[in-house]
Each structure stands twice: as structure tokens, then as C-alpha cells.
Design a protein around this motif. Structure first.
Motif, PDB file in Angstrom:
ATOM      1  N   UNK A  11       0.858  -1.181   0.000  1.00  0.00           N
ATOM      2  CA  UNK A  11       0.000   0.000   0.000  1.00  0.00           C
ATOM      3  C   UNK A  11       0.896   1.234   0.000  1.00  0.00           C
ATOM      4  N   UNK A  12       0.630   2.139  -0.937  1.00  0.00           N
ATOM      5  CA  UNK A  12       1.439   3.345  -1.047  1.00  0.00           C
ATOM      6  C   UNK A  12       0.519   4.553  -1.013  1.00  0.00           C
ATOM      7  N   UNK A  13       0.751   5.469  -0.056  1.00  0.00           N
ATOM      8  CA  UNK A  13      -0.130   6.619   0.101  1.00  0.00           C
ATOM      9  C   UNK A  13       0.694   7.875   0.375  1.00  0.00           C
ATOM     10  N   UNK A  14       0.021   9.012   0.367  1.00  0.00           N
ATOM     11  CA  UNK A  14       0.660  10.280   0.694  1.00  0.00           C
ATOM     12  C   UNK A  14       0.443  10.592   2.163  1.00  0.00           C
ATOM     13  N   UNK A  15       1.384  11.292   2.723  1.00  0.00           N
ATOM     14  CA  UNK A  15       1.277  11.727   4.119  1.00  0.00           C
ATOM     15  C   UNK A  15      -0.049  12.472   4.309  1.00  0.00           C
ATOM     16  N   UNK A  82       6.709   8.377   9.048  1.00  0.00           N
ATOM     17  CA  UNK A  82       7.235   7.442  10.041  1.00  0.00           C
ATOM     18  C   UNK A  82       6.362   6.193  10.200  1.00  0.00           C
ATOM     19  N   UNK A  83       5.170   6.200   9.627  1.00  0.00           N
ATOM     20  CA  UNK A  83       4.315   5.010   9.672  1.00  0.00           C
ATOM     21  C   UNK A  83       4.745   3.968   8.645  1.00  0.00           C
ATOM     22  N   UNK A  84       5.674   4.327   7.775  1.00  0.00           N
ATOM     23  CA  UNK A  84       6.175   3.378   6.778  1.00  0.00           C
ATOM     24  C   UNK A  84       6.742   2.152   7.470  1.00  0.00           C
ATOM     25  N   UNK A  85       6.165   1.003   7.173  1.00  0.00           N
ATOM     26  CA  UNK A  85       6.535  -0.245   7.845  1.00  0.00           C
ATOM     27  C   UNK A  85       5.681  -1.365   7.257  1.00  0.00           C
ATOM     28  N   UNK A 103       1.249  -6.512   5.399  1.00  0.00           N
ATOM     29  CA  UNK A 103       1.008  -5.467   4.404  1.00  0.00           C
ATOM     30  C   UNK A 103       2.142  -4.471   4.508  1.00  0.00           C
ATOM     31  N   UNK A 104       2.801  -4.237   3.382  1.00  0.00           N
ATOM     32  CA  UNK A 104       3.891  -3.278   3.349  1.00  0.00           C
ATOM     33  C   UNK A 104       3.324  -1.898   3.034  1.00  0.00           C
ATOM     34  N   UNK A 105       3.423  -0.989   3.990  1.00  0.00           N
ATOM     35  CA  UNK A 105       2.884   0.367   3.839  1.00  0.00           C
ATOM     36  C   UNK A 105       4.016   1.356   3.600  1.00  0.00           C
ATOM     37  N   UNK A 106       3.866   2.139   2.554  1.00  0.00           N
ATOM     38  CA  UNK A 106       4.809   3.228   2.293  1.00  0.00           C
ATOM     39  C   UNK A 106       4.017   4.528   2.328  1.00  0.00           C
ATOM     40  N   UNK A 107       4.470   5.444   3.179  1.00  0.00           N
ATOM     41  CA  UNK A 107       3.840   6.763   3.279  1.00  0.00           C
ATOM     42  C   UNK A 107       4.818   7.789   2.734  1.00  0.00           C
ATOM     43  N   UNK A 108       4.434   8.408   1.655  1.00  0.00           N
ATOM     44  CA  UNK A 108       5.311   9.390   1.002  1.00  0.00           C
ATOM     45  C   UNK A 108       5.138  10.768   1.632  1.00  0.00           C
ATOM     46  N   UNK A 109       6.271  11.417   1.980  1.00  0.00           N
ATOM     47  CA  UNK A 109       6.176  12.745   2.606  1.00  0.00           C
ATOM     48  C   UNK A 109       5.729  13.807   1.604  1.00  0.00           C
TER      49      UNK A 109
END
Lengths: 109, 116
Positions: A11-15, A82-85, A103-109
Motif C-alpha cells: 500500500x502506497x499513500x501520501x502523508x 514514520x508510519x512506513x513499515x 502489508x507493506x505500507x509506504x507513506x510518502x512525505x
């Protein structure tokens, strides 16, 4: 197997956006837990929800449990970089929690 | 202070060797575990052990054996290492209080094993 399966795998989202992850399992459980794993680190317990509970909150985390559908969801509100994990659910019918692949979460700053 | 510590953090070894990973917990927990995490991040229980009972995941090869000198330690011994053993191995512990009370697992930082 009581193993939980997380969805989506990535899952990839914006801050600032909310992140929702789901967990499905196959057999009856006593409780369900969510854990977080930062890259290169061990898992850290986030929250536990018992089978007689439907919803639980902890800070920006909201967990729901639907035992009729054998599923749980983890919502992270107002996400931060910092929630990226990776996030794992663990189901427990006996006393040994079993995990899925997360679930691999990436939060883009 | 680290609650669950395991050593070494990184281990590179040749096929056929025998190696050990040590684990110690200072939480006073009754139960310790070893988990294996593969390259796809799938986390699989290998062993669960307290002073009364060893539960072995039947899919774990008997080349893997846990050894517990006391309640605070659970070491993992691996004989005749194979390429497929390459993974991250996590030690963990919990205060076993019964299924109804929940069972939070405390993890170590992992040991990266690479078999070449």
C-alpha cells in the motif's frame, strides 16, 4: 490453519491520508493482534482486540473485528512518513499467535 | 535495556556447517519462541517452548533444534545448513497467561542468516 492473511500486500499513500489494511482468517479465534515491523527490525505489538469486541482505538489506530466474516481491519488515520513499515495481524485460538506475510505500507512525505 | 536479545545479528556461513543463534529475554516470561521470516516476509512459527512443553511445527526439519538452558534463554541450533535455510530468524517471548487473556509477543531484532 489459523494463520491470518493480510490484504493488500502493498500500500502506497501520501502523508496525511488514511491507510486501511485488512486481515482474514479461517478458524475461530480468541483474539486478534496487530503488529508493526520497521525495515530490518523485529515486530512490535500495536493493539489487541478480543473476539467479543467489535472496535478498538489507540491513538491514530482503529481496529475492527467482524467474527462472522472472520476478518479484521487496521486503520491508520492522518498517516505520517514514520508510519512506513510492514503491518501484520496475528490470530490466536490456542496460545501461539500465528502470522501472515503482512502489508507493506509506504507513506510518502 | 533490550527485552529480547539475540546474537549474532548477521551470520554468513557455508552449506553443510552447523551454527547456533542465541536468545535471551529479561522480561521474566514463561514462554519463548523461534520464528522464521522468509524473503517474502512470511513469518512462520518454528518452536514454542516453556518449562513444561515444547511445541514443534511439524514442517520444521529436524536439523533445527531449540535448546533452553534456563527459562530466560532459548538457543537455536541448526545442523547441516542448506541454501534454503537463508532467512531472518526471530526469537520472541511472552508471558503465557492463557488464550482468553491474549498473548502479546515480544520480538528480538532478528538474526540474518545467509547460507552460501
Amino acid at each position: 490453519s489459523q494463520q491470518g492473511e493480510e490484504d493488500p500486500q502493498a500500500l502506497s499513500i501520501q502523508e496525511g491520508e488514511n491507510a486501511t489494511m485488512n486481515c482474514s482468517y479461517k478458524t475461530s479465534i480468541n483474539n486478534l493482534q496487530w503488529y508493526r515491523q520497521n525495515s530490518g527490525r523485529g515486530l512490535v505489538h500495536l493493539i489487541l482486540i478480543r473476539s467479543n469486541e467489535r472496535e478498538k482505538h489507540s491513538g491514530r489506530l482503529r481496529v475492527t473485528l467482524d467474527t462472522s466474516k472472520k476478518s479484521s481491519s487496521l486503520l491508520i488515520t492522518a498517516s505520517r512518513a514514520a508510519d512506513t513499515a510492514s503491518y501484520f495481524c496475528a490470530t490466536s485460538g490456542s496460545y501461539i499467535p500465528t502470522f501472515g506475510r503482512g502489508t507493506s505500507l509506504i507513506v510518502h512525505p | 535495556d533490550t527485552a529480547v536479545s539475540q546474537t549474532p545479528k548477521y551470520l554468513v556461513t557455508q552449506m553443510g556447517n552447523d551454527k547456533s543463534i542465541k536468545c535471551e529475554q529479561n522480561l521474566g516470561h514463561d514462554t519463548m519462541y523461534w520464528y522464521k521470516q522468509d524473503s517474502k516476509k512470511f513469518l512462520k512459527i518454528m518452536f514454542s517452548y516453556n518449562n513444561k512443553e515444547l511445541i514443534i511445527n511439524e514442517t520444521v526439519p529436524n536439523r533445527f533444534s531449540p535448546k533452553s538452558p534456563d527459562k530466560a534463554h532459548l538457543n537455536l541450533h541448526i545442523n547441516s545448513l542448506e541454501l534454503g535455510d537463508s532467512a531472518v530468524y526471530f526469537c520472541a517471548s511472552s508471558q503465557l497467561s492463557g488464550a482468553d487473556s491474549g498473548n502479546t509477543i515480544y520480538f528480538g531484532e532478528g538474526s540474518w542468516l545467509t547460507v552460501v
